[in-house]
Design a protein around this motif. Structure first.
Motif, PDB file in Angstrom:
ATOM      1  N   ASN A 100       0.812  -1.217   0.000  1.00  0.00           N
ATOM      2  CA  ASN A 100       0.000   0.000   0.000  1.00  0.00           C
ATOM      3  C   ASN A 100       0.847   1.269   0.000  1.00  0.00           C
ATOM      4  O   ASN A 100       0.535   2.243   0.689  1.00  0.00           O
ATOM      5  CB  ASN A 100      -0.956   0.004   1.197  1.00  0.00           C
ATOM      6  N   TYR A 105       1.068   7.565   1.592  1.00  0.00           N
ATOM      7  CA  TYR A 105       0.948   6.372   2.414  1.00  0.00           C
ATOM      8  C   TYR A 105       1.501   6.584   3.817  1.00  0.00           C
ATOM      9  O   TYR A 105       2.391   7.401   4.044  1.00  0.00           O
ATOM     10  CB  TYR A 105       1.620   5.179   1.729  1.00  0.00           C
ATOM     11  N   CYS A 110       2.560   0.828   7.141  1.00  0.00           N
ATOM     12  CA  CYS A 110       3.201  -0.094   6.208  1.00  0.00           C
ATOM     13  C   CYS A 110       4.149  -1.030   6.943  1.00  0.00           C
ATOM     14  O   CYS A 110       4.138  -2.252   6.730  1.00  0.00           O
ATOM     15  CB  CYS A 110       3.951   0.693   5.140  1.00  0.00           C
TER      16      CYS A 110
END
Length: 236
Positions: A100, A105, A110
């Motif tokens: 992602n 982001y 993450c």
């Protein structure tokens, strides 16, 4: 979110449009993704390199096979991994890669997902490496570190970093098994991406999917093989 990213997404346009342009820049694939003629030329050049790779691997006694994995939910290669693990000719390694990744982001989220994925891989007893060095806070050059011969992907999208995408492995035999059974005419997502055309082998479930690949891939399905639903083998 950094100020320039916030400005772009709020003042210039929606994140989906801007993110597409952003990824074209960091992946260096604007012409590959948007100009069919250029993509056809690029795919042809990759096919030549893949043929040379096959000849090179015929002389190797040990073949390094990487499996890029972003999240446990898309892992469908257990049966294949176990077979390679038992073979004296192959050395399988699961590479935990970022998921992602886009213009805005959440880096911490993450990394959290990567830790969850690492726990899953460890519990399964796979030979693995994380693409992120948590102790030194940096991304690893997996290609240089492991020098793979064959690479399996678990997702076809540019939702990871460029160094863990198919563009970075032109001299490897690249393969992909869809993480779900394709039964809808979503041709652009399932067969129309540059990723699908660049693969050495796209492994599909039935002749139904092979026909769609032939109809919608720029390479006309020259890399498609019908192998059945590999994800179901363990259940069966």
């Amino acid at each position: 979110m950094t100020n320039w990213k916030k400005y772009i997404t709020e003042k210039v346009g929606g994140v989906s449009v801007i993110d597409t342009l952003y990824k074209s820049i960091i992946f260096h694939d604007f012409f590959i993704a948007s100009v069919p003629l250029f993509q056809k030329w690029y795919v042809k050049s990759i096919r030549n390199r893949q043929r040379k790779t096959i000849e090179r691997l015929k002389a190797k006694k040990n073949i390094k096979v990487l499996f890029f994995l972003q999240t446990p939910s898309v892992w469908k290669y257990d049966c294949l991994y176990r077979l390679l693990e038992k073979s004296e000719y192959f050395e399988p390694v699961v590479v935990i890669s970022p998921f992602n990744v886009h213009l805005i982001y959440d880096r911490q989220e993450c990394l959290r997902v990567m830790r969850v994925t690492e726990n899953f891989v460890r519990e399964q007893g796979y030979n693995y490496i994380s693409s992120y060095d948590f102790s030194q806070h940096k991304w690893l050059n997996v290609k240089k570190l492991l020098q793979p011969d064959v690479v399996f992907f678990t997702k076809p999208y540019k939702d990871t970093l460029p160094q863990y995408h198919i563009y970075n492995y032109p001299d490897c035999l690249t393969l992909y098994v869809p993480y779900g059974i394709n039964c809808m005419n979503l041709w652009k997502n399932n067969y129309g991406l540059p990723f699908d055309n660049l693969l050495w082998k796209l492994l599909v479930e039935t002749d139904f999917q092979k026909q769609y690949a032939h109809d919608y891939q720029l390479c006309k399905g020259d890399n498609v093989e019908v192998v059945g639903a590999i994800a179901l083998e363990k259940l069966i």
